[in-house]
Design an enzyme around this catalytic site. Structure first.
Site, short mmCIF file in Angstrom:
data_model
loop_
_atom_site.label_atom_id
_atom_site.label_comp_id
_atom_site.label_asym_id
_atom_site.label_seq_id
_atom_site.Cartn_x
_atom_site.Cartn_y
_atom_site.Cartn_z
N ASP A 51 0.82 -1.17 -0.14
CA ASP A 51 0.03 0.10 -0.03
C ASP A 51 0.94 1.32 0.01
O ASP A 51 1.57 1.66 1.10
CB ASP A 51 -0.90 -0.02 1.13
N TYR A 56 2.77 9.86 0.18
CA TYR A 56 3.92 9.00 1.15
C TYR A 56 5.35 9.22 0.57
O TYR A 56 6.26 8.91 1.41
CB TYR A 56 3.57 7.45 1.27
N LYS A 86 -2.55 5.87 -4.39
CA LYS A 86 -3.93 6.67 -4.08
C LYS A 86 -3.86 8.22 -4.68
O LYS A 86 -2.50 8.71 -4.87
CB LYS A 86 -3.77 7.06 -2.55
N HIS A 119 -7.72 9.44 -1.83
CA HIS A 119 -6.97 9.55 -0.64
C HIS A 119 -7.81 10.19 0.44
O HIS A 119 -8.13 9.59 1.51
CB HIS A 119 -5.81 10.28 -0.81
#
Length: 317
Positions: A51, A56, A86, A119
């Site tokens: 994921d 990130y 996302k 997201h």
């Protein structure tokens, strides 16, 4: 190497997903080489679901780790993996969605994703560089137009399935009223101290699979805490099973019929997180956990700031 069960997602995508994945968000952020090395170790341990997200900063190290795993023969094909990324809130506009997924695919050096997720249920201005943000930088999400962009990603073969994250029952109702392709997944915070009972029942009725993030309470982050790992009830059950409190929490989440994406770059804990499938909680233990006091851990306000729109989202169920 651990074998991880799979769950069949909705008929809209006819896809199987490993029920446990490795989350790649880290706070504070780690350097790319550390992230890459941890992902290689995860593949060796048996993780096949990863994921990530544009926000990130872990897409590039994940892509490099996948390439290295292939060259080392740890996996025979990219098809053995399930990769989720996302759509970041700054790209939550109809004409920005397809370019955004192409940017993520470029970072990952992949031809397609298995799952692409909105997201957050809001839009941020493109000049956002740090959190918290000014109220002038946050806007309502135009669900209909953004979802059209998500559907286009699937129709173009850029992702096998599409979903959402942090969507309340109210936001899901709004989405389902306009979607041609319903969301396959809603990724939300879920753990023994934030059990999401109402949302879980709603998603079950609508054939939307829940994936739990922060199943251990996001301990060590500025928005999480140690309530899970230091919970007396979980500690007592852990002693009875010869397990860790983290494993008890993960097993409870798994027994709710949801998938989960715990994050650990620690080799020992990474392996422990996979050791939850060959035992189960007793009815009495589950009942004790189900009765734990509830408090939401991660809030939009704790990350973005206490703006009216943000507080409104936090209040939704």
């Amino acid at each position: 190497m651990a074998l991880v069960p799979e769950v069949s997602l909705s008929s809209s995508c006819d896809l199987k997903m490993p029920v446990i994945g490795m989350g790649t968000s880290s706070y504070p952020p780690v350097d790319p080489e550390t992230a890459k090395a941890a992902i290689i170790e995860a593949i060796k341990a048996g993780y096949r679901h990863f994921d990530t997200a544009y926000a990130y900063g872990s897409e590039k190290p994940l892509g490099e780790a996948i390439a290295q795993a292939l060259s080392l023969g740890l996996i025979k094909s990219r098809d053995e993996l399930f990769i989720t990324s996302k759509l970041w809130a700054s790209f939550a506009g109809r004409d920005l969605v397809v370019p955004a997924i192409k940017m993520s695919l470029s970072n990952l050096k992949l031809d397609y994703l298995d799952m692409y997720i909105i997201h957050w249920p809001l839009k941020l201005s493109q000049d956002v560089r740090q959190m918290p943000i000014a109220k002038e930088q946050v806007f309502p999400l135009d669900i209909k137009s953004v979802w059209e962009g998500m559907e286009e990603c699937k129709n173009l073969g850029l992702t096998k399935a599409i979903g959402v994250s942090n969507f309340s029952c109210k936001k899901l109702e709004e989405l389902l009223s306009v979607a041609k392709i319903p969301p396959a997944v809603n990724q939300v915070e879920m753990n023994p101290l934030w059990q999401q009972k109402k949302l879980k029942e709603f998603c079950k009725a609508k054939d939307i699979h829940i994936t739990a993030y922060s199943p251990l309470g996001a301990n060590g982050t500025k928005w999480g805490d140690n309530r899970i790992v230091e919970c007396d009830v979980l500690e007592e059950i852990a002693k009875a099973h010869g397990k860790t409190t983290a494993q008890i929490s993960l097993r409870w989440v798994y027994e709710q019929g949801v998938s989960l994406v715990p994050k650990s770059f620690n080799k020992k804990r990474m392996n422990e997180n996979l050791q939850i499938f060959d035992w189960s909680l007793t009815e009495e233990e589950s009942s004790k956990i189900n009765q734990l006091p509830q408090r939401k851990g991660v809030t939009f306000a704790s990350i973005l700031g206490p703006h009216d729109l943000v507080l409104e989202l936090d209040a939704e169920t």
